[in-house]
Structure formats: structure tokens, C-alpha cells
Design a protein around this motif. Structure first.
Motif, PDB file in Angstrom:
ATOM      1  N   ASN A 166     -34.392  31.526  -6.446  1.00 48.15           N
ATOM      2  CA  ASN A 166     -33.625  32.709  -6.078  1.00 48.15           C
ATOM      3  C   ASN A 166     -34.286  33.978  -6.613  1.00 48.15           C
ATOM      4  N   THR A 167     -35.558  34.092  -6.361  1.00 50.33           N
ATOM      5  CA  THR A 167     -36.307  35.240  -6.852  1.00 50.33           C
ATOM      6  C   THR A 167     -37.323  35.659  -5.793  1.00 50.33           C
ATOM      7  N   SER A 168     -38.205  36.577  -6.133  1.00 54.23           N
ATOM      8  CA  SER A 168     -39.147  37.118  -5.159  1.00 54.23           C
ATOM      9  C   SER A 168     -40.461  36.352  -5.143  1.00 54.23           C
ATOM     10  N   VAL A 169     -41.202  36.530  -4.054  1.00 58.54           N
ATOM     11  CA  VAL A 169     -42.529  35.934  -3.922  1.00 58.54           C
ATOM     12  C   VAL A 169     -43.457  36.449  -5.017  1.00 58.54           C
ATOM     13  N   ALA A 170     -43.399  37.746  -5.297  1.00 60.87           N
ATOM     14  CA  ALA A 170     -44.253  38.336  -6.341  1.00 60.87           C
ATOM     15  C   ALA A 170     -43.980  37.695  -7.695  1.00 60.87           C
ATOM     16  N   THR A 171     -42.716  37.469  -7.992  1.00 61.11           N
ATOM     17  CA  THR A 171     -42.340  36.854  -9.264  1.00 61.11           C
ATOM     18  C   THR A 171     -42.983  35.480  -9.420  1.00 61.11           C
ATOM     19  N   ILE A 172     -42.949  34.693  -8.362  1.00 61.85           N
ATOM     20  CA  ILE A 172     -43.513  33.343  -8.422  1.00 61.85           C
ATOM     21  C   ILE A 172     -45.037  33.384  -8.512  1.00 61.85           C
ATOM     22  N   ALA A 173     -45.667  34.305  -7.795  1.00 56.41           N
ATOM     23  CA  ALA A 173     -47.125  34.426  -7.870  1.00 56.41           C
ATOM     24  C   ALA A 173     -47.573  34.738  -9.296  1.00 56.41           C
ATOM     25  N   LEU A 174     -46.810  35.559  -9.994  1.00 58.45           N
ATOM     26  CA  LEU A 174     -47.139  35.878 -11.391  1.00 58.45           C
ATOM     27  C   LEU A 174     -46.797  34.710 -12.315  1.00 58.45           C
ATOM     28  N   ALA A 175     -45.701  34.027 -12.030  1.00 58.07           N
ATOM     29  CA  ALA A 175     -45.327  32.863 -12.843  1.00 58.07           C
ATOM     30  C   ALA A 175     -46.400  31.779 -12.757  1.00 58.07           C
ATOM     31  N   TRP A 176     -47.018  31.632 -11.579  1.00 55.80           N
ATOM     32  CA  TRP A 176     -48.118  30.668 -11.436  1.00 55.80           C
ATOM     33  C   TRP A 176     -49.268  31.035 -12.368  1.00 55.80           C
ATOM     34  N   LEU A 177     -49.640  32.298 -12.417  1.00 53.51           N
ATOM     35  CA  LEU A 177     -50.692  32.727 -13.334  1.00 53.51           C
ATOM     36  C   LEU A 177     -50.321  32.438 -14.780  1.00 53.51           C
ATOM     37  N   LEU A 178     -49.075  32.715 -15.128  1.00 52.07           N
ATOM     38  CA  LEU A 178     -48.639  32.507 -16.508  1.00 52.07           C
ATOM     39  C   LEU A 178     -48.596  31.035 -16.894  1.00 52.07           C
ATOM     40  N   SER A 179     -48.642  30.158 -15.917  1.00 51.13           N
ATOM     41  CA  SER A 179     -48.648  28.721 -16.218  1.00 51.13           C
ATOM     42  C   SER A 179     -50.048  28.211 -16.528  1.00 51.13           C
ATOM     43  N   LYS A 180     -51.059  29.067 -16.361  1.00 47.27           N
ATOM     44  CA  LYS A 180     -52.437  28.641 -16.544  1.00 47.27           C
ATOM     45  C   LYS A 180     -52.896  28.810 -17.987  1.00 47.27           C
ATOM     46  N   PRO A 181     -53.717  27.875 -18.480  1.00 49.46           N
ATOM     47  CA  PRO A 181     -54.233  27.983 -19.847  1.00 49.46           C
ATOM     48  C   PRO A 181     -54.986  29.296 -20.046  1.00 49.46           C
ATOM     49  N   LEU A 182     -54.842  29.860 -21.230  1.00 52.18           N
ATOM     50  CA  LEU A 182     -55.529  31.079 -21.667  1.00 52.18           C
ATOM     51  C   LEU A 182     -54.943  32.363 -21.112  1.00 52.18           C
ATOM     52  N   VAL A 183     -54.215  32.289 -19.988  1.00 51.76           N
ATOM     53  CA  VAL A 183     -53.637  33.507 -19.430  1.00 51.76           C
ATOM     54  C   VAL A 183     -52.526  34.008 -20.352  1.00 51.76           C
ATOM     55  N   VAL A 184     -52.668  35.237 -20.806  1.00 49.19           N
ATOM     56  CA  VAL A 184     -51.687  35.837 -21.706  1.00 49.19           C
ATOM     57  C   VAL A 184     -50.765  36.798 -20.976  1.00 49.19           C
ATOM     58  N   ALA A 185     -51.333  37.693 -20.164  1.00 46.85           N
ATOM     59  CA  ALA A 185     -50.512  38.693 -19.497  1.00 46.85           C
ATOM     60  C   ALA A 185     -51.215  39.230 -18.253  1.00 46.85           C
ATOM     61  N   PRO A 186     -50.792  38.817 -17.066  1.00 48.61           N
ATOM     62  CA  PRO A 186     -51.321  39.429 -15.856  1.00 48.61           C
ATOM     63  C   PRO A 186     -51.057  40.932 -15.860  1.00 48.61           C
ATOM     64  N   VAL A 187     -52.004  41.689 -15.326  1.00 48.37           N
ATOM     65  CA  VAL A 187     -51.882  43.145 -15.277  1.00 48.37           C
ATOM     66  C   VAL A 187     -51.361  43.537 -13.902  1.00 48.37           C
ATOM     67  N   VAL A 188     -50.210  44.197 -13.872  1.00 47.17           N
ATOM     68  CA  VAL A 188     -49.562  44.540 -12.604  1.00 47.17           C
ATOM     69  C   VAL A 188     -49.230  46.022 -12.579  1.00 47.17           C
ATOM     70  N   SER A 189     -49.058  46.546 -11.386  1.00 46.37           N
ATOM     71  CA  SER A 189     -48.694  47.958 -11.267  1.00 46.37           C
ATOM     72  C   SER A 189     -47.477  48.114 -10.373  1.00 46.37           C
ATOM     73  N   ALA A 190     -46.757  49.195 -10.596  1.00 44.51           N
ATOM     74  CA  ALA A 190     -45.600  49.539  -9.784  1.00 44.51           C
ATOM     75  C   ALA A 190     -45.671  51.032  -9.474  1.00 44.51           C
ATOM     76  N   SER A 191     -45.337  51.388  -8.253  1.00 46.02           N
ATOM     77  CA  SER A 191     -45.319  52.798  -7.865  1.00 46.02           C
ATOM     78  C   SER A 191     -43.922  53.399  -7.980  1.00 46.02           C
ATOM     79  N   ARG A 192     -42.920  52.514  -8.073  1.00 45.29           N
ATOM     80  CA  ARG A 192     -41.530  52.976  -8.182  1.00 45.29           C
ATOM     81  C   ARG A 192     -40.793  52.134  -9.213  1.00 45.29           C
ATOM     82  N   PRO A 193     -39.845  52.711  -9.924  1.00 45.92           N
ATOM     83  CA  PRO A 193     -39.115  51.969 -10.967  1.00 45.92           C
ATOM     84  C   PRO A 193     -38.435  50.713 -10.450  1.00 45.92           C
ATOM     85  N   GLU A 194     -37.949  50.742  -9.220  1.00 41.86           N
ATOM     86  CA  GLU A 194     -37.214  49.581  -8.695  1.00 41.86           C
ATOM     87  C   GLU A 194     -38.111  48.381  -8.450  1.00 41.86           C
TER      88      GLU A 194
END
Length: 322
Positions: A267-295
């Protein structure tokens, strides 16, 4: 896929824990907020809103560069920290090597660039300094000695690399040992569900041997992994769609279809899952993401609370493999 969905519905959210950057004492929220749009597509008001939303979600890791918006990004982050009086609570990463005023990685360029960044950020030290380019016209010894001097002076705490090959990272580690100077603790590299081989087939093994914390950039493939670009018509409507264009093909659409299934299960967004996949990988500490709007921030930081099931991670691995 039915089994994948059934397994997912029983998974639970987990509280985000701060992760350690390599061998340093820096501990950060698992999503780094990029300042690459600050002063460009995000004006002052939007930047403040984005950063406020980010720290409201528990974030403490801001990533910028002296070249972003010709230094305006650093200015805006510095003003925000000053107004919030929260510098000590934040981990600030910036990069040097690409600015028009101080290009390259000579000792002079690095020293001048760091001094300028400190002034713009309105701070006495940079927590994590990245070498933004691999300047092979300058001996690594000169670059490493310059960075070590800044670390000894307290102006930089730790450093890492961006845009370096595995072989060059090995060269840097050997040179650091020979000179008895500070060694890299982090690696920022291009890595996401539709761009895997560059990291997984070369850099990953080097990062493991050197205990480098991995901070994937282009973590959402220029917006493609948000799911908003699924046709050529969608590309025509996007202001930054050129970054997503290379992935709009059969392979990319298969990846989005798999992400849709997992996102629905959580019950979440595609972007959330794409980042969660990265966070499941060894050595990955923090994916770098950007937002143009607060929402947009909520769907990014939510990834830190998602625990993919083994079946989900395996399916995403399978579908995204080439």
C-alpha cells in the motif's frame, strides 16, 4: 506472483534506524536528501518546505555539491540550517571538482573549493566530502594529501569518491596507505533497478574490500522508477523527462510492472519500493534522492520503513536482471 502478494501482506513496517557510514562515526537516516535541484527547479520556499518535511520524517543527511546551481544549493542549505539552528543535528555531504571557479582536484583547487563551500554552508566543517570527478591529470598523491590536510585542520571530517572506477579506487587505497593519510569511507555511484551492472559487476567487490559505504545516485533513474513515465506521451509532459527516456523500453516496463505488484502489497508508491530494494542490498547506506516539491518527500523517506519479503526482493532481482 500471487504467492508474492500473499507473502507481502503479512510484512510489517519497521522503524528506520540510522546507518553507519563505513568506518566513520557518522550515522545517517537511510535516505539522503539531494540538494541538486535547490536553486534550480526548487526555489527558496520549496527548498525550505522540502527540508522541513525531510527532517520531520527523521532525516539528517543532506547531499549537495559546490557545482549545484553554481553554489546556490549550498547557500540555501546553509541559510536553512542557520534559521533552524540545527547544524549539529545534520550530516552534510558536499562535493568538489566540478565547479567553474575551482575545477579539478589539484591541491589548490580542493582547498579553495572547500573554503568556499564552508562559507556558503555557513559551517565550520563538512562531514563528508566527495571527490566529484576522477581527475586523472592530477596524481592521487597530491589530491589525497590535500584532503588529509583539510581533515587534520578540522574542516573536513571524512571523504569519499564519486564517478570513480574500481581500478581507480584501488589505486587511491594503495596511495593512501603509502602516504599514511586518511582513507575513503564512502562511494557515490550510479545504481538503481534499471542500471545495475556498472556497480554490481565491478564496484561492489571493491567497495566490500575497502569497507566503503555505498550511496546510490540516480536512485530513481531520473524519475522513471517513480512510475510516472510509462509512454512517450508521458515523456512529452515531463520537464526533466530526458533523464527517464533511456529506460522507457520493454525491460523498463517489466520492472515497473513488478514494482506495481509489490507497491500494491505494501500500500505504498512505486518510488518507495524502488528505494527499499536498494536499501536491501549489502553496503548500501543511503540512496541519494531529490524532490522538487515538499509533497514528494513522504514517498521517498517511507522507503526507510519498508521491509521487503525475500520473495519480493528475489522477484525484483529477477525481473530487473539483464
Amino acid at each position: 506472483m500471487t504467492q508474492l502478494l500473499d507473502a507481502a501482506t503479512t510484512s510489517a513496517f519497521v522503524a528506520p534506524r540510522r546507518r553507519r557510514i563505513g568506518s566513520s562515526d557518522l550515522r545517517v537516516f537511510p535516505i539522503a536528501m539531494s540538494g541538486n535541484v535547490f536553486g534550480w527547479t526548487a526555489d527558496s520556499e520549496s527548498t525550505i518546505g522540502i527540508l522541513d518535511e525531510y527532517i520531520g520524517a527523521g532525516g539528517n543527511f543532506i547531499d549537495t555539491a559546490d557545482s549545484y546551481a553554481a553554489g546556490r544549493s549550498e547557500h540555501m542549505i546553509g541559510r536553512w540550517m542557520r534559521s533552524h539552528r540545527n547544524r549539529d543535528a545534520m550530516v552534510i555531504a558536499t562535493k568538489v571538482g566540478k565547479s567553474a571557479n575551482n575545477p579539478g582536484l589539484t591541491a589548490r583547487a580542493i582547498t579553495r573549493a572547500v573554503e568556499a563551500s564552508l562559507e556558503r554552508l555557513d559551517t565550520g566543517h563538512i562531514d563528508l566530502l566527495y571527490l566529484h570527478v576522477d581527475d586523472d591529470s592530477v596524481p592521487f598523491e597530491e589530491t589525497l594529501l590535500a584532503v588529509d590536510e583539510l581533515i587534520r585542520a578540522g574542516k573536513v571530517r571524512y571523504f569519499g569518491a564519486a564517478n570513480h572506477t574500481g581500478n581507480r579506487l584501488i589505486e587511491a587505497r594503495i596511495a593512501s596507505a603509502q602516504l599514511d593519510v586518511a582513507q575513503m569511507v564512502a562511494l557515490q555511484n550510479h545504481y538503481n533497478l534499471v542500471h545495475r551492472s556498472e556497480y554490481e559487476e565491478g564496484l561492489a567487490a571493491v567497495a566490500l574490500r575497502q569497507n566503503l559505504a555505498v550511496m546510490p545516485r540516480f536512485a530513481l533513474a531520473g524519475g522513471f522508477l517513480t512510475g510516472k513515465y510509462r509512454s512517450r506521451l508521458d515523456l512529452m509532459r515531463g520537464a526533466r523527462a530526458r533523464d527517464a527516456y533511456p529506460y522507457l523500453n520493454r525491460h523498463g516496463l517489466r520492472v515497473l510492472a513488478a514494482l506495481d505488484q509489490v507497491a500494491a502489497a505494501h500500500n505504498t508508491s512505486v518510488a518507495t519500493i524502488a528505494l527499499a530494494w536498494l536499501l536491501s542490498k549489502p553496503l548500501v547506506v543511503a540512496p541519494v534522492v531529490s524532490a522538487s516539491r515538499p509533497e514528494q518527500v513522504e514517498s521517498l523517506t517511507a522507503a526507510a520503513s519498508i521491509q521487503l519479503t525475500r520473495q519480493q526482493a528475489t522477484e525484483l532481482d529477477r525481473v530487473s536482471a539483464r
